[in-house]
Design an enzyme around this catalytic site. Structure first.
Site, PDB file in Angstrom:
ATOM      1  N   ASP A   1      38.245  34.882  32.941  1.00 16.50           N
ATOM      2  CA  ASP A   1      38.602  35.812  33.996  1.00 16.50           C
ATOM      3  C   ASP A   1      38.226  35.160  35.325  1.00 16.50           C
ATOM      4  O   ASP A   1      37.053  34.835  35.561  1.00 16.50           O
ATOM      5  CB  ASP A   1      37.860  37.147  33.790  1.00 16.50           C
ATOM      6  CG  ASP A   1      38.352  38.219  34.742  1.00 16.50           C
ATOM      7  OD1 ASP A   1      38.738  37.877  35.879  1.00 16.50           O
ATOM      8  OD2 ASP A   1      38.342  39.403  34.358  1.00 16.50           O
TER       9      ASP A   1
ATOM     10  N   ARG B   1      25.837  42.843  48.182  1.00 10.76           N
ATOM     11  CA  ARG B   1      26.700  41.647  48.047  1.00 10.76           C
ATOM     12  C   ARG B   1      27.318  41.270  49.390  1.00 10.76           C
ATOM     13  O   ARG B   1      27.779  42.137  50.134  1.00 10.76           O
ATOM     14  CB  ARG B   1      27.859  41.913  47.085  1.00 10.76           C
ATOM     15  CG  ARG B   1      27.462  42.329  45.707  1.00 10.76           C
ATOM     16  CD  ARG B   1      28.649  42.253  44.759  1.00 10.76           C
ATOM     17  NE  ARG B   1      29.757  43.125  45.148  1.00 10.76           N
ATOM     18  CZ  ARG B   1      30.896  43.221  44.471  1.00 10.76           C
ATOM     19  NH1 ARG B   1      31.081  42.463  43.390  1.00 10.76           N
ATOM     20  NH2 ARG B   1      31.858  44.041  44.868  1.00 10.76           N
TER      21      ARG B   1
ATOM     22  N   TYR C   1      43.734  40.905  44.708  1.00  8.45           N
ATOM     23  CA  TYR C   1      43.317  41.673  45.886  1.00  8.45           C
ATOM     24  C   TYR C   1      41.954  41.251  46.394  1.00  8.45           C
ATOM     25  O   TYR C   1      41.477  41.771  47.389  1.00  8.45           O
ATOM     26  CB  TYR C   1      43.343  43.186  45.602  1.00  8.45           C
ATOM     27  CG  TYR C   1      42.618  43.608  44.341  1.00  8.45           C
ATOM     28  CD1 TYR C   1      41.237  43.697  44.316  1.00  8.45           C
ATOM     29  CD2 TYR C   1      43.323  43.900  43.179  1.00  8.45           C
ATOM     30  CE1 TYR C   1      40.572  44.069  43.166  1.00  8.45           C
ATOM     31  CE2 TYR C   1      42.670  44.275  42.027  1.00  8.45           C
ATOM     32  CZ  TYR C   1      41.297  44.364  42.016  1.00  8.45           C
ATOM     33  OH  TYR C   1      40.656  44.715  40.866  1.00  8.45           O
ATOM     34  N   LYS C   2      41.294  40.298  45.691  1.00  2.69           N
ATOM     35  CA  LYS C   2      39.995  39.829  46.169  1.00  2.69           C
ATOM     36  C   LYS C   2      40.226  38.627  47.086  1.00  2.69           C
ATOM     37  O   LYS C   2      40.723  38.786  48.180  1.00  2.69           O
ATOM     38  CB  LYS C   2      39.081  39.543  44.978  1.00  2.69           C
ATOM     39  CG  LYS C   2      38.703  40.839  44.240  1.00  2.69           C
ATOM     40  CD  LYS C   2      37.935  40.635  42.952  1.00  2.69           C
ATOM     41  CE  LYS C   2      37.625  41.995  42.321  1.00  2.69           C
ATOM     42  NZ  LYS C   2      37.342  41.899  40.876  1.00  2.69           N
TER      43      LYS C   2
ATOM     44  N   PHE D   1      32.265  41.815  34.031  1.00  3.01           N
ATOM     45  CA  PHE D   1      32.613  43.067  34.698  1.00  3.01           C
ATOM     46  C   PHE D   1      32.890  44.098  33.612  1.00  3.01           C
ATOM     47  O   PHE D   1      33.603  43.808  32.650  1.00  3.01           O
ATOM     48  CB  PHE D   1      33.851  42.827  35.562  1.00  3.01           C
ATOM     49  CG  PHE D   1      34.157  43.948  36.510  1.00  3.01           C
ATOM     50  CD1 PHE D   1      33.518  44.036  37.741  1.00  3.01           C
ATOM     51  CD2 PHE D   1      35.099  44.905  36.191  1.00  3.01           C
ATOM     52  CE1 PHE D   1      33.820  45.057  38.637  1.00  3.01           C
ATOM     53  CE2 PHE D   1      35.403  45.940  37.075  1.00  3.01           C
ATOM     54  CZ  PHE D   1      34.760  46.018  38.299  1.00  3.01           C
TER      55      PHE D   1
HETATM   56  C1  LIG Z   1      37.614  43.133  40.056  1.00  7.56           C
HETATM   57  C2  LIG Z   1      37.545  42.880  38.601  1.00  7.56           C
HETATM   58  C3  LIG Z   1      38.295  43.631  37.686  1.00  7.56           C
HETATM   59  C4  LIG Z   1      39.129  44.792  38.133  1.00  7.56           C
HETATM   60  O1  LIG Z   1      40.130  45.095  37.224  1.00  7.56           O
HETATM   61  P1  LIG Z   1      41.367  46.014  37.681  1.00  7.56           P
HETATM   62  O2  LIG Z   1      42.097  46.299  36.431  1.00  7.56           O
HETATM   63  O3  LIG Z   1      42.152  45.198  38.673  1.00  7.56           O
HETATM   64  O4  LIG Z   1      40.817  47.224  38.344  1.00  7.56           O
HETATM   65  C5  LIG Z   1      38.235  43.270  36.359  1.00  7.56           C
HETATM   66  N1  LIG Z   1      37.466  42.249  35.929  1.00  7.56           N
HETATM   67  C6  LIG Z   1      36.720  41.520  36.784  1.00  7.56           C
HETATM   68  C7  LIG Z   1      35.890  40.395  36.263  1.00  7.56           C
HETATM   69  C8  LIG Z   1      36.710  41.821  38.142  1.00  7.56           C
HETATM   70  O5  LIG Z   1      35.949  41.128  38.984  1.00  7.56           O
END
Ligand SMILES: *Cc1c(COP(=O)(O)O)cnc(C)c1O
Length: 401
Positions: free
Chosen positions: A188, A360, A213-214, A117
């Site tokens: 992660d 998705r 939050y996911k 990400f």
């Molecule tokens: C959703 C997601 C994030 C989001 O990071 P925030 O700091 O919570 O906005 C970061 N890394 C990955 C791999 C994600 O899927």
């Protein structure tokens, strides 16, 4: 056997919606609504500042980051007392990488992949630039990661499940390889925690981070979590040395001393209202087996793939065909995928879109069943086969896709 009709009843989904986006923002557990209302009126409203010691049913708001960390720890196979909750995932990535790099002095390479990400890569880049020690962020294709793990690598920093395609890395094997080469591994778990059984301890992860939050349904902006392996927890120097990571925050000393173990990864004041929602959301997992969640998610995903491929020949599967190589989402490619997704949403099927052409769909058995999958496939087929997506209002891009 997990009773998924019971878990489904714990969520408050709008009438007529098939929610296939729990991989991006989990829906609201009914209990969260009540508990947040309660904490606002009975605790914040009545207790005021004494809530830090008396709130959260007498346990004190201040104990929430560690206690909720333990609740999440049980879902990701962490040793008790080695996960703490706070901040955003971007911040937790930064903290993990900064601490890990210091433990491998003399090496300059951080290895990641192009399936990560972007924020993880951005945070890494920002940190390496600030350090000014000539570190290199090496980004390779996901399938090249294994061969790129050499004795140059200080830290392997990967997201286990690709947010676009759902492709899943082999955490155990890649961690073993980087350890054999003398480096450390940061995982992660943004698309893993709550999606399938995770075993950070058994898998040998040095650090793990993730959001709530996911698949954990903690609500928009719910705080992130960080795990530090017990063997490293008292050695990890916190780069973000906030007062609540101090050994004695209320001694108000001028000099920083890191707290015990993972508590040193706390930074500032915890978001009590958001953590209350998260606490309520974590109740849903009581009595739920992640093995059952995984089995059902695979079953739903396979049904969806088979249904879509049979009915929508223009959509191309972007996820690995083998379920073992996927997380809990399925993605399809289509040039006009954005418009198709808007047409789906207009008809109550909510997924999302990631540029340039990925649609998705997340399969979360806590509140999605076979009937939802069947209905979603039928609606998608109707949209595709009648070009119902081909309307100007479906092509106007919103800020959040
Ligand atoms: C959703 C997601 C994030 C989001 O990071 P925030 O700091 O919570 O906005 C970061 N890394 C990955 C791999 C994600 O899927």
């Amino acid at each position: 056997m997990t009773d998924f009709s019971a878990t489904r009843a714990m969520f408050d989904l709008p009438e007529g919606v098939i929610y296939l986006d729990g991989n991006s923002l989990g829906p609201m557990p009914r209990a969260a609504k009540m508990r947040v209302a309660e904490v606002v009126s009975a605790e914040w409203g009545e207790m005021l500042i004494t809530g830090w010691n008396r709130g959260w049913g007498g346990r004190g708001w201040m104990s929430m980051p560690v206690a909720l960390g333990d609740r999440i720890g049980r879902l990701i196979g962490a040793e008790p007392g080695h996960v703490v909750v706070g901040d955003t995932l971007s911040i937790k990535v930064y903290q993990a990488l900064a601490s890990a790099l210091e433990m491998v002095p003399g090496r300059k390479v951080v290895l990641s992949d192009s399936g990560n990400f972007p924020t993880d890569l951005y945070m890494a880049n920002g940190l390496l630039t600030s350090l000014g020690h000539g570190h290199e962020l090496r980004v390779v294709a996901p399938e090249e990661v294994e061969d790129a793990i050499t004795d140059e690598v200080a830290v392997l920093m990967l997201t286990e499940v690709d947010y676009r395609t759902g492709r899943r890395h082999d955490m155990r094997a890649l961690t073993a390889k980087v350890h054999a080469q003398g480096g450390l591994a940061i995982w992660d778990l943004a698309h893993s925690a709550g999606a399938f059984p995770v075993d950070v301890a058994g898998g040998g992860a040095d650090f793990a981070v993730g959001c709530t939050y996911k698949y954990l349904n903690g609500g928009p902006g719910a705080p992130a979590f960080i795990y530090v392996a017990p063997r490293l927890a008292d050695r990890a120097r916190p780069a973000l040395a906030g007062w609540l990571g101090h050994e004695a925050p209320f001694a108000f000393e001028l000099d920083y001393r890191p707290g015990a173990g993972v508590e040193r990864m706390r930074v500032g004041t915890p978001p009590v209202i958001q953590m209350t929602a998260l606490d309520a959301a974590l109740d849903v997992w009581e009595g739920v087996s992640l093995e059952d969640v995984r089995a059902k998610s695979v079953e739903l995903s396979e049904r969806f793939i088979a249904g879509v491929e049979a009915a929508c020949p223009d959509l191309v599967l972007a996820s690995p065909r083998d379920a073992a190589g996927r997380g809990s989402q399925v993605s399809f490619r289509f040039d006009e995928g954005y418009a198709v997704m808007q047409a789906l949403i207009a008809r109550g099927v909510i997924g999302d879109f990631r540029a340039p052409d990925i649609m998705r769909f997340g399969f979360t058995p806590l509140y999605i069943d076979e009937a939802d999958v069947r209905a979603a496939v039928a609606i998608l087929a109707e949209i595709m086969n009648n070009r119902l997506w081909d309307r100007p209002e479906y092509k106007r891009r919103a800020k959040v896709t």
